[in-house]
Design a protein around this motif. Structure first.
Motif, PDB file in Angstrom:
ATOM      1  N   ASP A   1       0.844  -1.190   0.000  1.00  0.00           N
ATOM      2  CA  ASP A   1       0.000   0.000   0.000  1.00  0.00           C
ATOM      3  C   ASP A   1       0.877   1.238   0.000  1.00  0.00           C
ATOM      4  O   ASP A   1       1.887   1.281   0.704  1.00  0.00           O
ATOM      5  N   ALA A   2       0.488   2.251  -0.757  1.00  0.00           N
ATOM      6  CA  ALA A   2       1.230   3.504  -0.810  1.00  0.00           C
ATOM      7  C   ALA A   2       0.914   4.410   0.376  1.00  0.00           C
ATOM      8  O   ALA A   2       1.593   5.415   0.583  1.00  0.00           O
ATOM      9  N   LEU A   3      -0.131   4.081   1.133  1.00  0.00           N
ATOM     10  CA  LEU A   3      -0.565   4.875   2.292  1.00  0.00           C
ATOM     11  C   LEU A   3      -0.910   6.312   1.890  1.00  0.00           C
ATOM     12  O   LEU A   3      -0.436   7.275   2.484  1.00  0.00           O
ATOM     13  N   THR A   4      -1.759   6.420   0.871  1.00  0.00           N
ATOM     14  CA  THR A   4      -2.290   7.729   0.495  1.00  0.00           C
ATOM     15  C   THR A   4      -3.404   8.116   1.472  1.00  0.00           C
ATOM     16  O   THR A   4      -3.645   7.422   2.464  1.00  0.00           O
ATOM     17  N   TYR A   5      -4.132   9.186   1.181  1.00  0.00           N
ATOM     18  CA  TYR A   5      -5.022   9.794   2.168  1.00  0.00           C
ATOM     19  C   TYR A   5      -6.081   8.838   2.729  1.00  0.00           C
ATOM     20  O   TYR A   5      -6.494   8.958   3.890  1.00  0.00           O
ATOM     21  N   ALA A   6      -6.569   7.885   1.921  1.00  0.00           N
ATOM     22  CA  ALA A   6      -7.661   7.014   2.359  1.00  0.00           C
ATOM     23  C   ALA A   6      -7.183   5.724   3.004  1.00  0.00           C
ATOM     24  O   ALA A   6      -7.997   4.936   3.483  1.00  0.00           O
TER      25      ALA A   6
ATOM     26  N   ILE B   1       2.041   1.513  -6.708  1.00  0.00           N
ATOM     27  CA  ILE B   1       1.969   0.597  -7.843  1.00  0.00           C
ATOM     28  C   ILE B   1       2.498   1.230  -9.126  1.00  0.00           C
ATOM     29  O   ILE B   1       2.698   0.535 -10.125  1.00  0.00           O
ATOM     30  N   ARG B   2       2.759   2.527  -9.101  1.00  0.00           N
ATOM     31  CA  ARG B   2       3.374   3.173 -10.262  1.00  0.00           C
ATOM     32  C   ARG B   2       4.899   3.070 -10.237  1.00  0.00           C
ATOM     33  O   ARG B   2       5.560   3.481 -11.193  1.00  0.00           O
ATOM     34  N   ASP B   3       5.448   2.517  -9.169  1.00  0.00           N
ATOM     35  CA  ASP B   3       6.900   2.372  -8.998  1.00  0.00           C
ATOM     36  C   ASP B   3       7.313   0.969  -9.419  1.00  0.00           C
ATOM     37  O   ASP B   3       7.303   0.030  -8.629  1.00  0.00           O
ATOM     38  N   ARG B   4       7.674   0.832 -10.683  1.00  0.00           N
ATOM     39  CA  ARG B   4       7.953  -0.497 -11.233  1.00  0.00           C
ATOM     40  C   ARG B   4       9.126  -1.175 -10.517  1.00  0.00           C
ATOM     41  O   ARG B   4       9.077  -2.389 -10.253  1.00  0.00           O
ATOM     42  N   ALA B   5      10.173  -0.438 -10.181  1.00  0.00           N
ATOM     43  CA  ALA B   5      11.323  -1.050  -9.507  1.00  0.00           C
ATOM     44  C   ALA B   5      10.909  -1.625  -8.156  1.00  0.00           C
ATOM     45  O   ALA B   5      11.349  -2.722  -7.774  1.00  0.00           O
TER      46      ALA B   5
ATOM     47  N   ASN C   1      -4.915   4.370 -11.547  1.00  0.00           N
ATOM     48  CA  ASN C   1      -5.761   3.250 -11.958  1.00  0.00           C
ATOM     49  C   ASN C   1      -5.374   2.662 -13.308  1.00  0.00           C
ATOM     50  O   ASN C   1      -5.544   1.460 -13.534  1.00  0.00           O
ATOM     51  N   VAL C   2      -4.851   3.493 -14.199  1.00  0.00           N
ATOM     52  CA  VAL C   2      -4.468   3.001 -15.526  1.00  0.00           C
ATOM     53  C   VAL C   2      -2.962   2.710 -15.571  1.00  0.00           C
ATOM     54  O   VAL C   2      -2.551   1.560 -15.769  1.00  0.00           O
ATOM     55  N   THR C   3      -2.150   3.736 -15.366  1.00  0.00           N
ATOM     56  CA  THR C   3      -0.707   3.526 -15.438  1.00  0.00           C
ATOM     57  C   THR C   3      -0.233   2.581 -14.338  1.00  0.00           C
ATOM     58  O   THR C   3       0.618   1.713 -14.574  1.00  0.00           O
ATOM     59  N   GLY C   4      -0.774   2.737 -13.140  1.00  0.00           N
ATOM     60  CA  GLY C   4      -0.387   1.845 -12.050  1.00  0.00           C
ATOM     61  C   GLY C   4      -0.730   0.395 -12.346  1.00  0.00           C
ATOM     62  O   GLY C   4       0.068  -0.509 -12.074  1.00  0.00           O
ATOM     63  N   THR C   5      -1.912   0.158 -12.893  1.00  0.00           N
ATOM     64  CA  THR C   5      -2.292  -1.219 -13.253  1.00  0.00           C
ATOM     65  C   THR C   5      -1.366  -1.767 -14.344  1.00  0.00           C
ATOM     66  O   THR C   5      -0.978  -2.944 -14.305  1.00  0.00           O
ATOM     67  N   PHE C   6      -1.001  -0.936 -15.301  1.00  0.00           N
ATOM     68  CA  PHE C   6      -0.051  -1.359 -16.336  1.00  0.00           C
ATOM     69  C   PHE C   6       1.270  -1.812 -15.709  1.00  0.00           C
ATOM     70  O   PHE C   6       1.794  -2.883 -16.032  1.00  0.00           O
ATOM     71  N   HIS C   7       1.821  -1.013 -14.802  1.00  0.00           N
ATOM     72  CA  HIS C   7       3.092  -1.383 -14.181  1.00  0.00           C
ATOM     73  C   HIS C   7       2.953  -2.665 -13.361  1.00  0.00           C
ATOM     74  O   HIS C   7       3.869  -3.513 -13.355  1.00  0.00           O
ATOM     75  N   LEU C   8       1.835  -2.817 -12.672  1.00  0.00           N
ATOM     76  CA  LEU C   8       1.637  -4.033 -11.881  1.00  0.00           C
ATOM     77  C   LEU C   8       1.512  -5.258 -12.786  1.00  0.00           C
ATOM     78  O   LEU C   8       2.074  -6.326 -12.484  1.00  0.00           O
TER      79      LEU C   8
END
Length: 349
Positions: free
Chosen positions: A31-36, A58-62, A99-106
Protein backbone atom coordinates in the motif's frame (compact mmCIF):
# COMPACT_ATOMS: atom_id res chain seq x y z
CA UNK A 1 -1.47 -19.63 -0.45
CA UNK A 2 0.65 -16.47 -0.28
CA UNK A 3 -1.31 -13.51 -1.64
CA UNK A 4 0.09 -10.11 -2.54
CA UNK A 5 -2.78 -7.67 -1.89
CA UNK A 6 -2.40 -4.18 -3.34
CA UNK A 7 -4.29 -1.50 -1.45
CA UNK A 8 -4.50 -3.68 1.63
CA UNK A 9 -4.68 -0.72 4.02
CA UNK A 10 -7.81 0.60 2.31
CA UNK A 11 -11.43 -0.20 3.00
CA UNK A 12 -12.03 -3.31 0.86
CA UNK A 13 -8.39 -4.37 0.77
CA UNK A 14 -8.11 -4.46 4.55
CA UNK A 15 -11.23 -6.62 4.77
CA UNK A 16 -9.56 -9.06 2.36
CA UNK A 17 -6.34 -9.00 4.38
CA UNK A 18 -8.11 -9.70 7.67
CA UNK A 19 -10.20 -12.53 6.21
CA UNK A 20 -7.29 -14.11 4.31
CA UNK A 21 -5.17 -14.24 7.46
CA UNK A 22 -8.10 -15.70 9.41
CA UNK A 23 -8.42 -18.45 6.79
CA UNK A 24 -4.78 -19.46 7.00
CA UNK A 25 -3.33 -17.67 3.97
CA UNK A 26 -0.10 -15.71 4.01
CA UNK A 27 -0.55 -12.06 3.02
CA UNK A 28 1.80 -9.39 1.74
CA UNK A 29 0.04 -6.03 2.02
CA UNK A 30 1.36 -3.51 -0.53
CA UNK A 31 0.00 0.00 0.00
CA UNK A 32 1.23 3.50 -0.81
CA UNK A 33 -0.56 4.87 2.29
CA UNK A 34 -2.29 7.73 0.50
CA UNK A 35 -5.02 9.79 2.17
CA UNK A 36 -7.66 7.01 2.36
CA UNK A 37 -5.33 4.29 3.63
CA UNK A 38 -5.08 3.48 7.32
CA UNK A 39 -2.83 0.88 8.92
CA UNK A 40 -5.26 0.82 11.85
CA UNK A 41 -7.51 -1.17 9.49
CA UNK A 42 -5.09 -4.12 9.73
CA UNK A 43 -3.69 -3.53 13.21
CA UNK A 44 -5.26 -6.76 14.47
CA UNK A 45 -3.12 -8.84 12.07
CA UNK A 46 0.01 -6.67 11.97
CA UNK A 47 1.90 -8.94 14.35
CA UNK A 48 0.79 -12.20 12.75
CA UNK A 49 3.65 -14.34 11.38
CA UNK A 50 1.74 -14.80 8.10
CA UNK A 51 1.48 -11.04 7.50
CA UNK A 52 3.97 -8.66 5.91
CA UNK A 53 3.63 -5.00 4.94
CA UNK A 54 5.36 -3.15 2.11
CA UNK A 55 4.86 0.55 1.57
CA UNK A 56 5.08 1.13 -2.17
CA UNK A 57 3.26 2.81 -5.03
CA UNK A 58 1.97 0.60 -7.84
CA UNK A 59 3.37 3.17 -10.26
CA UNK A 60 6.90 2.37 -9.00
CA UNK A 61 7.95 -0.50 -11.23
CA UNK A 62 11.32 -1.05 -9.51
CA UNK A 63 9.60 -1.38 -6.13
CA UNK A 64 7.08 -3.86 -7.58
CA UNK A 65 9.84 -6.03 -9.06
CA UNK A 66 11.72 -5.99 -5.76
CA UNK A 67 8.67 -6.87 -3.65
CA UNK A 68 7.56 -9.71 -5.93
CA UNK A 69 11.06 -11.18 -5.94
CA UNK A 70 11.39 -10.85 -2.16
CA UNK A 71 8.07 -12.41 -1.22
CA UNK A 72 7.39 -14.82 -4.13
CA UNK A 73 3.58 -14.77 -3.89
CA UNK A 74 1.31 -17.41 -5.38
CA UNK A 75 -1.23 -14.77 -6.41
CA UNK A 76 -1.74 -11.05 -6.80
CA UNK A 77 -5.03 -9.49 -5.77
CA UNK A 78 -5.15 -5.96 -7.17
CA UNK A 79 -7.36 -3.56 -5.20
CA UNK A 80 -5.17 -0.44 -5.08
CA UNK A 81 -7.05 2.39 -6.79
CA UNK A 82 -8.29 5.91 -6.52
CA UNK A 83 -12.01 5.32 -6.04
CA UNK A 84 -13.97 8.44 -5.06
CA UNK A 85 -16.11 9.74 -7.93
CA UNK A 86 -16.26 13.30 -6.60
CA UNK A 87 -12.46 13.47 -6.28
CA UNK A 88 -12.18 12.16 -9.85
CA UNK A 89 -14.29 15.07 -11.08
CA UNK A 90 -11.98 17.55 -9.38
CA UNK A 91 -8.69 15.82 -10.22
CA UNK A 92 -8.98 13.20 -12.98
CA UNK A 93 -5.22 13.01 -13.55
CA UNK A 94 -4.61 11.14 -10.30
CA UNK A 95 -7.17 8.53 -11.34
CA UNK A 96 -5.61 7.95 -14.76
CA UNK A 97 -2.15 7.80 -13.24
CA UNK A 98 -2.96 5.33 -10.47
CA UNK A 99 -5.76 3.25 -11.96
CA UNK A 100 -4.47 3.00 -15.53
CA UNK A 101 -0.71 3.53 -15.44
CA UNK A 102 -0.39 1.84 -12.05
CA UNK A 103 -2.29 -1.22 -13.25
CA UNK A 104 -0.05 -1.36 -16.34
CA UNK A 105 3.09 -1.38 -14.18
CA UNK A 106 1.64 -4.03 -11.88
CA UNK A 107 0.68 -6.24 -14.84
CA UNK A 108 4.15 -5.94 -16.31
CA UNK A 109 5.81 -6.68 -12.97
CA UNK A 110 3.52 -9.68 -12.44
CA UNK A 111 4.22 -10.93 -15.97
CA UNK A 112 7.99 -10.68 -15.46
CA UNK A 113 7.74 -12.45 -12.10
CA UNK A 114 5.42 -15.18 -13.41
CA UNK A 115 7.64 -15.81 -16.44
CA UNK A 116 10.75 -15.90 -14.27
CA UNK A 117 9.11 -18.52 -12.06
CA UNK A 118 8.54 -20.75 -15.09
CA UNK A 119 4.91 -19.71 -15.61
CA UNK A 120 3.42 -21.80 -12.80
CA UNK A 121 -0.10 -22.93 -13.66
CA UNK A 122 -1.42 -22.15 -10.18
CA UNK A 123 -0.48 -18.44 -10.29
CA UNK A 124 -3.36 -15.95 -10.40
CA UNK A 125 -3.69 -12.23 -11.04
CA UNK A 126 -7.07 -11.11 -9.70
CA UNK A 127 -8.16 -7.63 -10.74
CA UNK A 128 -10.88 -6.09 -8.56
CA UNK A 129 -13.13 -3.55 -10.28
CA UNK A 130 -16.51 -1.84 -10.02
CA UNK A 131 -19.98 -2.01 -11.53
CA UNK A 132 -19.61 1.68 -12.46
CA UNK A 133 -17.74 0.66 -15.62
CA UNK A 134 -21.10 -0.45 -17.05
CA UNK A 135 -22.69 3.00 -16.85
CA UNK A 136 -26.25 3.72 -15.74
CA UNK A 137 -29.34 1.51 -15.74
CA UNK A 138 -33.01 2.35 -16.34
CA UNK A 139 -35.39 2.03 -13.36
CA UNK A 140 -36.73 -1.35 -14.55
CA UNK A 141 -35.78 -3.83 -11.76
CA UNK A 142 -35.61 -6.65 -14.31
CA UNK A 143 -32.59 -4.98 -15.95
CA UNK A 144 -29.29 -5.53 -14.15
CA UNK A 145 -25.61 -5.57 -15.03
CA UNK A 146 -24.24 -8.91 -16.17
CA UNK A 147 -20.69 -9.82 -17.13
CA UNK A 148 -21.70 -9.28 -20.76
CA UNK A 149 -23.08 -5.76 -20.29
CA UNK A 150 -21.22 -3.35 -22.62
CA UNK A 151 -18.92 -0.89 -20.90
CA UNK A 152 -20.27 2.67 -20.73
CA UNK A 153 -18.36 4.60 -18.03
CA UNK A 154 -19.67 8.08 -17.20
CA UNK A 155 -17.11 9.56 -14.75
CA UNK A 156 -13.31 9.91 -14.76
CA UNK A 157 -13.23 7.29 -12.00
CA UNK A 158 -15.30 4.71 -13.85
CA UNK A 159 -13.48 5.42 -17.12
CA UNK A 160 -10.13 4.79 -15.44
CA UNK A 161 -11.38 1.53 -13.95
CA UNK A 162 -12.80 0.46 -17.32
CA UNK A 163 -9.39 1.11 -18.88
CA UNK A 164 -7.69 -1.00 -16.22
CA UNK A 165 -10.18 -3.84 -16.81
CA UNK A 166 -9.32 -3.79 -20.51
CA UNK A 167 -5.59 -3.87 -19.77
CA UNK A 168 -5.98 -6.92 -17.57
CA UNK A 169 -7.97 -8.78 -20.21
CA UNK A 170 -5.41 -7.83 -22.86
CA UNK A 171 -2.51 -9.15 -20.75
CA UNK A 172 -4.44 -12.38 -20.33
CA UNK A 173 -5.10 -12.75 -24.05
CA UNK A 174 -1.79 -11.46 -25.41
CA UNK A 175 0.70 -12.79 -22.88
CA UNK A 176 -1.24 -15.66 -21.34
CA UNK A 177 -1.06 -14.12 -17.87
CA UNK A 178 -3.51 -16.14 -15.73
CA UNK A 179 -6.07 -13.48 -14.85
CA UNK A 180 -9.50 -13.37 -13.23
CA UNK A 181 -11.64 -10.25 -12.81
CA UNK A 182 -14.51 -9.17 -10.62
CA UNK A 183 -16.82 -6.15 -10.63
CA UNK A 184 -18.62 -5.25 -7.43
CA UNK A 185 -21.50 -3.05 -6.37
CA UNK A 186 -21.30 -0.33 -3.68
CA UNK A 187 -19.52 -1.59 -0.57
CA UNK A 188 -20.20 -0.49 2.99
CA UNK A 189 -19.33 -1.63 6.49
CA UNK A 190 -16.66 -1.20 9.20
CA UNK A 191 -13.51 0.79 8.43
CA UNK A 192 -15.19 2.72 5.59
CA UNK A 193 -13.26 5.96 5.02
CA UNK A 194 -15.47 8.92 6.02
CA UNK A 195 -15.95 10.53 2.61
CA UNK A 196 -18.48 8.04 1.22
CA UNK A 197 -22.25 8.30 1.73
CA UNK A 198 -22.87 5.90 4.61
CA UNK A 199 -20.06 7.01 6.95
CA UNK A 200 -20.75 10.66 6.06
CA UNK A 201 -24.38 10.25 7.09
CA UNK A 202 -23.53 8.44 10.34
CA UNK A 203 -20.84 10.91 11.42
CA UNK A 204 -22.75 14.03 10.34
CA UNK A 205 -25.79 12.75 12.21
CA UNK A 206 -23.79 12.29 15.40
CA UNK A 207 -22.26 15.76 14.98
CA UNK A 208 -25.63 17.45 14.45
CA UNK A 209 -24.71 18.44 10.90
CA UNK A 210 -26.87 18.27 7.74
CA UNK A 211 -27.14 14.87 6.05
CA UNK A 212 -26.42 15.77 2.40
CA UNK A 213 -28.34 13.95 -0.31
CA UNK A 214 -27.54 14.70 -3.96
CA UNK A 215 -30.46 15.84 -6.10
CA UNK A 216 -33.73 14.23 -5.04
CA UNK A 217 -32.14 11.13 -3.56
CA UNK A 218 -33.74 8.93 -6.21
CA UNK A 219 -30.43 7.44 -7.44
CA UNK A 220 -30.38 3.71 -6.77
CA UNK A 221 -27.41 1.58 -5.71
CA UNK A 222 -26.95 -2.12 -4.95
CA UNK A 223 -25.34 -2.33 -1.48
CA UNK A 224 -22.79 -5.05 -0.65
CA UNK A 225 -21.49 -5.60 2.88
CA UNK A 226 -17.72 -5.44 2.71
CA UNK A 227 -17.12 -8.71 4.57
CA UNK A 228 -19.39 -10.52 2.12
CA UNK A 229 -17.34 -8.97 -0.68
CA UNK A 230 -14.06 -10.13 0.87
CA UNK A 231 -15.45 -13.66 1.06
CA UNK A 232 -16.46 -13.54 -2.62
CA UNK A 233 -13.07 -12.16 -3.68
CA UNK A 234 -11.15 -14.99 -2.03
CA UNK A 235 -13.52 -17.45 -3.69
CA UNK A 236 -12.94 -15.92 -7.13
CA UNK A 237 -9.19 -15.89 -6.55
CA UNK A 238 -8.98 -19.53 -5.55
CA UNK A 239 -11.77 -21.10 -7.62
CA UNK A 240 -12.63 -18.71 -10.45
CA UNK A 241 -12.02 -19.84 -14.03
CA UNK A 242 -9.07 -18.25 -15.79
CA UNK A 243 -10.00 -15.35 -18.04
CA UNK A 244 -13.43 -15.20 -16.48
CA UNK A 245 -15.08 -12.18 -14.87
CA UNK A 246 -17.53 -12.35 -11.99
CA UNK A 247 -20.08 -9.72 -10.97
CA UNK A 248 -20.42 -9.50 -7.18
CA UNK A 249 -23.54 -7.78 -5.86
CA UNK A 250 -25.41 -7.55 -2.60
CA UNK A 251 -28.91 -7.96 -4.11
CA UNK A 252 -29.86 -5.00 -1.93
CA UNK A 253 -31.08 -2.15 -4.15
CA UNK A 254 -32.04 1.03 -2.32
CA UNK A 255 -32.45 4.65 -3.35
CA UNK A 256 -30.07 7.02 -1.62
CA UNK A 257 -32.98 8.67 0.18
CA UNK A 258 -34.35 5.34 1.44
CA UNK A 259 -30.87 4.34 2.56
CA UNK A 260 -30.38 7.54 4.55
CA UNK A 261 -33.80 7.23 6.14
CA UNK A 262 -32.95 3.66 7.18
CA UNK A 263 -29.70 4.86 8.74
CA UNK A 264 -31.58 7.59 10.61
CA UNK A 265 -34.07 5.06 11.98
CA UNK A 266 -31.24 2.82 13.20
CA UNK A 267 -29.51 5.78 14.85
CA UNK A 268 -32.81 6.89 16.43
CA UNK A 269 -33.02 3.47 18.07
CA UNK A 270 -29.37 2.90 19.01
CA UNK A 271 -28.31 6.49 19.85
CA UNK A 272 -31.44 8.64 20.19
CA UNK A 273 -31.29 12.43 20.06
CA UNK A 274 -32.53 14.55 22.92
CA UNK A 275 -35.43 15.62 20.70
CA UNK A 276 -36.66 14.69 17.24
CA UNK A 277 -35.23 12.30 14.69
CA UNK A 278 -31.94 12.27 12.83
CA UNK A 279 -34.07 12.38 9.68
CA UNK A 280 -34.77 16.02 10.54
CA UNK A 281 -31.15 16.71 9.49
CA UNK A 282 -31.64 15.49 5.89
CA UNK A 283 -30.67 18.21 3.41
CA UNK A 284 -30.94 17.99 -0.38
CA UNK A 285 -27.95 19.50 -2.20
CA UNK A 286 -27.00 20.17 -5.82
CA UNK A 287 -26.54 16.94 -7.71
CA UNK A 288 -23.18 15.52 -8.77
CA UNK A 289 -22.29 16.17 -12.45
CA UNK A 290 -23.15 13.12 -14.58
CA UNK A 291 -24.69 11.27 -11.64
CA UNK A 292 -25.64 7.73 -12.75
CA UNK A 293 -29.30 6.96 -12.05
CA UNK A 294 -29.08 3.31 -11.05
CA UNK A 295 -26.61 0.46 -10.54
CA UNK A 296 -27.70 -3.14 -9.97
CA UNK A 297 -25.73 -6.34 -10.36
CA UNK A 298 -26.95 -9.75 -11.47
CA UNK A 299 -24.71 -12.14 -9.48
CA UNK A 300 -26.02 -15.29 -11.18
CA UNK A 301 -22.64 -16.38 -12.55
CA UNK A 302 -20.77 -16.38 -9.25
CA UNK A 303 -23.74 -18.12 -7.67
CA UNK A 304 -24.02 -20.82 -10.32
CA UNK A 305 -20.30 -21.43 -10.86
CA UNK A 306 -18.85 -20.84 -7.40
CA UNK A 307 -21.83 -21.21 -5.07
CA UNK A 308 -21.60 -17.70 -3.58
CA UNK A 309 -24.42 -15.54 -2.31
CA UNK A 310 -24.40 -12.54 0.02
CA UNK A 311 -25.08 -13.48 3.63
CA UNK A 312 -26.14 -10.07 4.94
CA UNK A 313 -29.23 -8.03 4.07
CA UNK A 314 -28.82 -4.28 3.82
CA UNK A 315 -30.81 -3.78 7.04
CA UNK A 316 -28.57 -6.21 8.93
CA UNK A 317 -25.42 -4.74 7.43
CA UNK A 318 -26.41 -1.16 8.14
CA UNK A 319 -27.14 -1.93 11.78
CA UNK A 320 -23.77 -3.65 12.15
CA UNK A 321 -22.12 -0.66 10.50
CA UNK A 322 -23.83 1.93 12.71
CA UNK A 323 -22.93 -0.05 15.83
CA UNK A 324 -19.30 -0.24 14.67
CA UNK A 325 -19.04 3.52 14.18
CA UNK A 326 -20.69 4.16 17.55
CA UNK A 327 -18.14 1.85 19.20
CA UNK A 328 -15.03 3.00 17.31
CA UNK A 329 -14.74 6.76 17.59
CA UNK A 330 -11.00 6.35 18.23
CA UNK A 331 -10.71 4.97 14.68
CA UNK A 332 -12.73 7.57 12.77
CA UNK A 333 -12.11 10.74 14.76
CA UNK A 334 -8.49 11.28 13.52
CA UNK A 335 -9.57 10.74 9.90
CA UNK A 336 -11.82 13.79 9.93
CA UNK A 337 -8.72 15.98 9.68
CA UNK A 338 -7.47 14.40 6.46
CA UNK A 339 -7.43 16.34 3.20
CA UNK A 340 -10.88 16.82 1.67
CA UNK A 341 -12.85 15.03 4.39
CA UNK A 342 -16.01 16.93 5.29
CA UNK A 343 -15.83 19.12 2.18
CA UNK A 344 -18.17 19.03 -0.81
CA UNK A 345 -16.09 17.75 -3.71
CA UNK A 346 -16.90 17.10 -7.36
CA UNK A 347 -18.55 20.41 -8.16
CA UNK A 348 -15.93 21.85 -10.50
CA UNK A 349 -17.38 20.40 -13.69
Amino acid sequence: MKILVTGGAGFIGSAVVRLAIARGHQVVNLDALTYAANLANVAMVAGHPAYAFEQADIRDRAALDRILARHAPDAVMHLAAESHVDRSIDGPGDFVSTNVTGTFHLLEAARKYWTGQGKPAEFRFHHVSTDEVFGSLPPDPAVRFTEDTPYDPRSPYSASKAASDHLVRAWGETYGLPVVLSNCSNNYGPYHFPEKLIPVVILNALAGKPLPIYGTGANIRDWLYVEDHADALLLVLTQGALGRSYNIGGENERSNLDLVRTLCAILDRLHPKAAGSYADQIAFVADRPGHDARYAIDPSRIGAELGWRPSVTVEQGLERTVRWYLDNEDWWRPLLDRQGVGQRLGIKA
